[in-house]
Design an enzyme around this catalytic site. Structure first.
Site, PDB file in Angstrom:
ATOM      1  N   HIS A  30      63.293 -57.018  -8.917  1.00 20.02           N
ATOM      2  CA  HIS A  30      65.116 -57.611  -8.830  1.00 20.02           C
ATOM      3  C   HIS A  30      66.105 -58.176  -8.317  1.00 20.02           C
ATOM      4  O   HIS A  30      65.782 -57.812  -6.700  1.00 20.02           O
ATOM      5  CB  HIS A  30      65.392 -56.956  -9.647  1.00 20.02           C
ATOM      6  N   HIS A  90      65.325 -52.430 -15.989  1.00 19.43           N
ATOM      7  CA  HIS A  90      65.491 -50.869 -15.309  1.00 19.43           C
ATOM      8  C   HIS A  90      66.634 -50.003 -16.241  1.00 19.43           C
ATOM      9  O   HIS A  90      66.339 -49.402 -15.661  1.00 19.43           O
ATOM     10  CB  HIS A  90      64.139 -51.167 -14.562  1.00 19.43           C
ATOM     11  N   ASP A 114      70.459 -59.349 -10.232  1.00 21.18           N
ATOM     12  CA  ASP A 114      70.375 -58.805 -11.548  1.00 21.18           C
ATOM     13  C   ASP A 114      70.491 -57.467 -12.095  1.00 21.18           C
ATOM     14  O   ASP A 114      71.094 -56.994 -13.101  1.00 21.18           O
ATOM     15  CB  ASP A 114      68.685 -58.844 -11.455  1.00 21.18           C
TER      16      ASP A 114
END
Length: 410
Positions: A339, A296, A343
């Site tokens: 996350h 994302h 990350d």
């Protein structure tokens, strides 16, 4: 000019007259007698030539003063020939020395007459480079077949990513055996249940803005090809990182455990579902184990950078909105505890660096066509081999109707 002649056509004797006039008579024997320097050679002389053998002038002050005198002469020569040797953007000659004249009659350089590596293209004319070469380019070719091939490439990468996500879900560590890892942000900020949906909403808005930009951009094929190349490359790297390293889930709200999908056909069916849903929870896709690194964040950041790069610099409101959506989207990912912070950080860093490296290479012809680029960046060389220099932000209505919009935009 000495004797009214062009400096490029000076004889050795005329060069010696110019040297004496500028106060460098002591170097006439070295330059004009020993090395037989004529006008063309004088114009191509650089400071490095004066410092290095075989000339190797002994005094730094003389080197600097002679360099400045040469730059003045080169500017005078370039200015006098700009109007007489270029017509309608067609190169008829190339000025030697540190400044270069380009096909549209312009000169690129800084205030001291030092040329830059950028090239200028006249519409329907040719492209000039800092090495004095001139290459004709009528326009930037869309090369739709390359765009189609690279779209197939990114589609295959997304399909591979979806399949890897299925595999990593099978081996996600059990939360009771491997609890969430310590994380400063996740430990300090309470989870916001609706935050991940907001992060995906930010990505959807950025995607719509970029889609409109691509639609109206005159060089939409080149832009879309670059987007596919960069997206495919980053997600291919993500396939490797999330397959080789399985992290424990970042939050206890994620009811994730190793899930066995059965035979290969069941796995492929699940991969197609993820691929068709674009890996978004808004489309009903929920996955586990794909943490290193955040897909994302890749999408948010790449969309933002393409919007700010390929819209006019004066569109401050659009650029501000793009950055706000990017940064808030990243915050919502973390606030949802979907996350780890690492990350997101790694995804942002890799995406921004790759975008900047790609566009630096594509804007520098000397690097773009180098052997090193062909070996280490074959996809880049394939995609950009006929795109020399930066892509101008020009817009055109892509459809024949309505004519009013076409006349306003195009």
């Amino acid at each position: 000019m000495v004797g009214g002649a062009s400096a490029e056509g000076w004889s050795c004797e005329q060069v010696s007259v110019w040297l004496k006039k500028e106060g460098f008579g002591e170097y006439v024997n070295l330059l004009c007698v020993k090395h037989r320097l004529d006008g063309a050679g004088l114009l191509s002389l650089t400071e490095n030539d004066l410092r290095s053998p075989p000339l190797q002038l002994p005094l730094l002050g003389d080197i600097k003063r002679l360099t400045l005198a040469l730059q003045r002469l080169q500017r005078q020569h370039t200015h006098s020939h700009t109007h007489s040797h270029t017509t309608n953007g067609v190169c008829l000659s190339n000025a030697p020395g540190p400044e270069r004249r380009f096909c549209n009659g312009g000169v690129t350089g800084d205030g001291n007459g030092v040329a830059t590596a950028l090239s200028v293209v006249g519409e329907g004319g040719c492209r000039g480079y800092s090495n004095g070469k001139c290459k004709r380019h009528c326009r930037l070719e869309p090369e739709s077949w390359k765009t189609a091939l690279i779209f197939v490439y990114v589609s295959l990468v997304f399909g591979m990513t979806s399949f890897i996500m299925v595999l990593v879900h099978e081996k996600v560590p059990d939360i009771h055996t491997y609890p969430p890892l310590p994380d400063i942000f996740l430990d300090s900020v309470p989870r916001i249940p609706w935050a991940f949906a907001m992060a995906e909403a930010c990505a959807v808005i950025l995607g719509c803005i970029l889609l409109l930009t691509l639609l109206l951009h005159k060089h939409r094929c080149i832009l879309f090809r670059r987007l596919c190349s960069l997206m495919g490359t980053v997600f291919l790297l993500r396939c490797v990182t999330m397959f080789v390293t399985s992290l424990s889930v970042p939050g206890r709200h994620l009811q994730c455990s190793g899930k066995v999908y059965g035979d290969i056909w069941v796995k492929l069916r699940r991969a197609v579902e993820i691929w068709a849903g674009l890996g978004m929870s808004l489309t009903g896709v929920h996955t586990c184990g794909d943490y290193m690194f955040s897909g994302h964040t890749i999408v948010l950041t790449m969309l933002n950078f393409f919007i700010t790069e390929y819209t006019p610099r004066k569109w401050h409101l659009v650029h501000t909105l793009s950055w706000v959506l990017n940064l808030f989207g990243i915050f919502f990912i973390l606030a949802a505890h979907e996350h780890y912070s690492i990350d997101v950080f790694i995804a942002f860093y890799i995406t921004t660096r790759l975008f900047l490296y790609y566009h630096t290479l594509s804007s520098t012809p000397a690097l773009q066509h180098s052997r090193r680029a062909r070996i280490w960046f074959p996809l880049f060389s394939f995609s950009e081999c006929n795109v020399n220099g930066p892509v101008p932000n020009q817009y055109a209505w892509p459809f024949p109707r309505p004519r009013l919009l076409k006349s306003l935009i195009g």
